[in-house]
Write a protein that holds these residues in place. Structure first.
Motif, PDB file in Angstrom:
ATOM      1  N   UNK A  28      80.668 -37.485  -4.971  1.00  0.00           N
ATOM      2  CA  UNK A  28      80.167 -38.699  -4.652  1.00  0.00           C
ATOM      3  C   UNK A  28      78.951 -39.127  -5.567  1.00  0.00           C
ATOM      4  N   UNK A  29      78.186 -38.122  -5.932  1.00  0.00           N
ATOM      5  CA  UNK A  29      77.058 -38.315  -6.636  1.00  0.00           C
ATOM      6  C   UNK A  29      77.636 -38.933  -7.988  1.00  0.00           C
ATOM      7  N   UNK A  30      78.641 -38.228  -8.603  1.00  0.00           N
ATOM      8  CA  UNK A  30      79.165 -38.385  -9.929  1.00  0.00           C
ATOM      9  C   UNK A  30      79.397 -39.903 -10.032  1.00  0.00           C
ATOM     10  N   UNK A  31      80.278 -40.329  -8.711  1.00  0.00           N
ATOM     11  CA  UNK A  31      80.769 -41.671  -8.680  1.00  0.00           C
ATOM     12  C   UNK A  31      79.654 -42.528  -8.517  1.00  0.00           C
ATOM     13  N   UNK A  32      78.750 -42.350  -7.784  1.00  0.00           N
ATOM     14  CA  UNK A  32      77.533 -43.395  -7.822  1.00  0.00           C
ATOM     15  C   UNK A  32      76.834 -43.415  -9.234  1.00  0.00           C
ATOM     16  N   UNK A  33      76.692 -42.236  -9.939  1.00  0.00           N
ATOM     17  CA  UNK A  33      76.019 -42.302 -11.084  1.00  0.00           C
ATOM     18  C   UNK A  33      76.991 -43.120 -12.265  1.00  0.00           C
ATOM     19  N   UNK A  34      78.154 -43.330 -11.815  1.00  0.00           N
ATOM     20  CA  UNK A  34      78.996 -44.150 -12.763  1.00  0.00           C
ATOM     21  C   UNK A  34      79.332 -45.594 -12.098  1.00  0.00           C
ATOM     22  N   UNK A  35      78.396 -46.095 -11.347  1.00  0.00           N
ATOM     23  CA  UNK A  35      78.596 -47.586 -11.053  1.00  0.00           C
ATOM     24  C   UNK A  35      79.480 -47.639  -9.690  1.00  0.00           C
ATOM     25  N   UNK A  36      79.580 -46.685  -8.862  1.00  0.00           N
ATOM     26  CA  UNK A  36      80.311 -46.683  -7.473  1.00  0.00           C
ATOM     27  C   UNK A  36      79.472 -46.831  -6.415  1.00  0.00           C
TER      28      UNK A  36
END
Length: 148
Positions: A28-36
């Protein structure tokens, strides 16, 4: 979904273990860090909140639902147990009604083999294979391409 909009993603998973929950939080953190924009119970739900309303709203309002599949997730889904079982009912309802956009429901294989880690309602869907740590980066990139 317009290409300029921020994709919204709900992550469905079973609470198999603390390390598994940490792995889901990392995803989830990686997705948020990529604009999600990510709906994740670990961030969004507090004591006293209505879990069923959270699940229904998050699934309905998301462009994509990632279903993190493990043998335990599959057991709970196939037996309609707990939050996973409830989410299965919501997802299958959307699938039955044709309410979800094509590609809205994406299985992510975390542990196990497809035959025992994909619940019956997801067996016909292509999945992202994140069982091996070496495949994590490429798998997350595949998810990001799908979302954006």
């Amino acid at each position: 979904m317009a290409k300029t909009s921020i994709p919204k993603c709900f992550i469905s998973y079973s609470w198999d273990s603390d390390p598994h929950r940490e792995w889901v939080r990392k995803l989830a953190t990686d997705l948020v860090g990529n604009g999600v924009s990510v709906f994740l119970d670990q961030w969004d739900v507090a004591p006293g909140d209505d879990l069923t309303a959270y699940m229904e709203t998050s699934i309905r309002d998301s462009h994509c639902v990632l279903l993190v599949c493990t043998p335990e997730f599959t057991r709970k889904a196939n037996e309609s147990l707990g939050g996973v079982g409830y989410e299965k009912a919501i997802v299958t309802g959307e699938l039955f009604q044709g309410a979800g956009m094509p590609g809205k429901f994406v299985p992510v294989l975390r542990f196990g083999e497809p035959k025992n880690a994909l619940p019956s309602y997801l067996k016909s869907k292509l999945f992202v294979d994140l069982r091996l740590e070496a495949a994590y980066k490429a798998g997350v990139e595949e998810i990001l391409r799908h979302l954006h």
